[in-house]
Design a protein around this motif. Sequence first.
Motif, PDB file in Angstrom:
ATOM      1  N   GLN A  78      50.123 -59.499   5.664  1.00 51.61           N
ATOM      2  CA  GLN A  78      50.260 -58.568   6.780  1.00 51.61           C
ATOM      3  C   GLN A  78      49.060 -57.632   6.886  1.00 51.61           C
ATOM      4  N   LEU A  81      46.175 -59.376   8.594  1.00 51.24           N
ATOM      5  CA  LEU A  81      46.387 -59.493  10.036  1.00 51.24           C
ATOM      6  C   LEU A  81      46.171 -58.150  10.739  1.00 51.24           C
ATOM      7  N   VAL A  82      46.571 -57.063  10.110  1.00 51.21           N
ATOM      8  CA  VAL A  82      46.339 -55.747  10.707  1.00 51.21           C
ATOM      9  C   VAL A  82      44.843 -55.465  10.811  1.00 51.21           C
ATOM     10  N   LEU A 264      51.331 -56.303  18.410  1.00 52.91           N
ATOM     11  CA  LEU A 264      51.270 -57.077  17.170  1.00 52.91           C
ATOM     12  C   LEU A 264      51.081 -56.166  15.964  1.00 52.91           C
ATOM     13  N   ARG A 265      50.249 -55.146  16.103  1.00 53.42           N
ATOM     14  CA  ARG A 265      50.000 -54.230  14.986  1.00 53.42           C
ATOM     15  C   ARG A 265      51.266 -53.455  14.617  1.00 53.42           C
ATOM     16  N   GLU A 267      54.397 -54.393  15.154  1.00 54.96           N
ATOM     17  CA  GLU A 267      55.446 -55.274  14.654  1.00 54.96           C
ATOM     18  C   GLU A 267      55.117 -55.871  13.293  1.00 54.96           C
ATOM     19  N   LEU A 268      53.887 -55.770  12.851  1.00 54.84           N
ATOM     20  CA  LEU A 268      53.535 -56.256  11.515  1.00 54.84           C
ATOM     21  C   LEU A 268      53.877 -55.257  10.422  1.00 54.84           C
ATOM     22  N   CYS A 269      53.972 -53.983  10.779  1.00 53.70           N
ATOM     23  CA  CYS A 269      54.060 -52.919   9.772  1.00 53.70           C
ATOM     24  C   CYS A 269      55.501 -52.513   9.508  1.00 53.70           C
ATOM     25  N   SER A 332      54.196 -63.209  16.427  1.00 52.31           N
ATOM     26  CA  SER A 332      54.941 -62.137  15.773  1.00 52.31           C
ATOM     27  C   SER A 332      56.282 -62.665  15.263  1.00 52.31           C
TER      28      SER A 332
END
Length: 667
Positions: A78, A81-82, A264-265, A267-269, A332
């Motif tokens: 993750q 990806l961020v 996306l940022r 929902e990744l965290c 996502s």
Amino acid sequence: CLAQRGVRERQQSRGFDSPAAAPSCSIRGRAVMAAGRPESRDHPPENGFNPLEQTTPRLLQHIDSSVLPSLGGFGKHQKKLVVLTWIPALFIGFSQFSDYFLLAQPNGTCVQPLANGSNWTVASPPVTITAGTPALRSKGNSTQQGHGDGGSSGGLLCACKEWRLELQTGLSQNVVTKWNLVCDSAWKVHIAKFSLLVGSIFGYLVMGVMADWFGRHPVLIISVLFMLVFGLSVAFSVNITMFSTLRFFEGFCLAGLALSLYVLRIELCLPGWRFSMTMVASFLMVGGQLLMPGVAALCRNWPDRDDWQVLQIVIISPFILMLPYVWIFPESLRWLLATQHHRRSKTMMLHIARKNQVDMTTEPIGVLTELEQELHKKPQRTCIVKMMSTRNLWKNIVVLCVNSLTGYGIHHCFARSMMDPEAQPTTLCHTDYYTMAGIAVATCLALCPAVGLMGRRGGLLTFMIITALASLLQLGLLNLIGKYSLLLRDTLNRKFSVAFSIIGMFSSHAVSILSIFFCAEITPTVIRGGGLGLVLASAGFGMLTAPIMELHNQKGYFLHHVIFACCTLLCIICLLLLPEPRGQPLPESLADGETFTRQTLLHPGEQHLLLAKSDRDYSRVHDTPLHLTTTGGATVAAATALAAVPASYALATGGEVIGNRAIANGV
């Protein structure tokens, strides 16, 4: 049952007891109460509101607390990806602030005046006018008759056959100097500025809906591809019409790119990382604003191409680095689970677990087991239009839209007040540009501790109050000083105006950033793209007020500022209705977003004490005729009043429900 209960109470008060009737009454009461519960009966919609379906809590619906921790939490995969979402933020900053250089107003020198001008001859010496002169901007105000020389002089200065235009912004030639967009053609410059912003507004709305319907990854890739096509085509425009049209589509694709990366940022965290990861991207965008003058200086005096063409190619070409995102950046996982794409979710969960070095075979929570049971379900997509069927969610999004619009709109008012009309054009350009960039950096630095201490809602409310105070003091206090003290008007008016403008720009920029982030946190995953697109489009409308005011040569500027100052007061009141999302998991479905409401002022225990039943003992009161008459009348009145009380309130206060009628204390 009521009659038997009343008879039994009277007999007990007289010393008799008849327990035989109690069981039957109790059994029938419980049966009728069970039949009359709201859970067992279908009620018509209340006030036109259709309640959302409540599903049984499952592990797959608790992504922040169940799914992601079982996959390693915020692990290495993750984080990589961020970082990939941070890199394009610098390039987006370049594109968003390119108008300051591509469409900058030049200084003009009339080389060859018109031969039939009243005060001009071919042999007249060249006359130089600065970029701030209205004659260079537009001839539309030169029709004034009689009063002042501004209109007539503007008409005379525009009576020129050939101009020599010089830029002071790092480039030697831009779009304005390329096609001589001065005087009668100055309005075309404002249309070119409109095109990028209007394209961004449509892009946020359309791409937001597409991100909810088709996924975040397809929108990201499509935006990158068409950004390269339209962005590079802008550099080869042959006239201002082609330039403005292509800039519209460039803004459209830029909006889709920025929105998909933002979603996306988020929902990744996990909850503890969301704000810090978003602020890093904000710092990189401000870094692009700071580096833009240096990039423009490097593109000066290019041998084969015009400077503005080289600059456009330089700021668009780095997006080629995003083409590998087609393979290295996944969809996502949060969106796949929320829309029931369970087969793709299973493949991605196994991939994430392998990247984070997590053994899913010994996973104790049972997420994969539950996922296997859901594989037969078909995907379900949701459109932002369904937000209107909710009771609380649409109000929260509308409040944040108004906040975003007000923040960006009043930001231009403060920036316009900060500019010194007596400064030289070169000093004016560089000083104001770097001042705005420095204020943006200071805002990002101040947001981190402020949100950490006060939370999202507290920080947003604080900065909105500061914005309102700065606006009202600038509008009221400065006029008051000029009215009662002519001596202080010239000395203090300018200083106070600059001070309030800097404070207002600082706080309004913070309001804009927090409003967008706030919306991303409280909007459910199934419509997060559309909700965030609405708030970003509102921000675009706020930024659109700047070229509109320039098109009218700042006419109506004071009224413009007054309207936005009133909006800040309205926003302060509406912000109190928003929930506090700090530390909370992201809502996934519309039902989750609907239950994400503001906390009550009173603690639940305190509310229960306020609604508790009275413990007074009336057993010693005898059945006198007056007492029986009063009791009968009171019973009828109480039954009539309680008939209008909802069944849910009766249950919450400890009463019973019989036939959809509330019963409290035996009435």
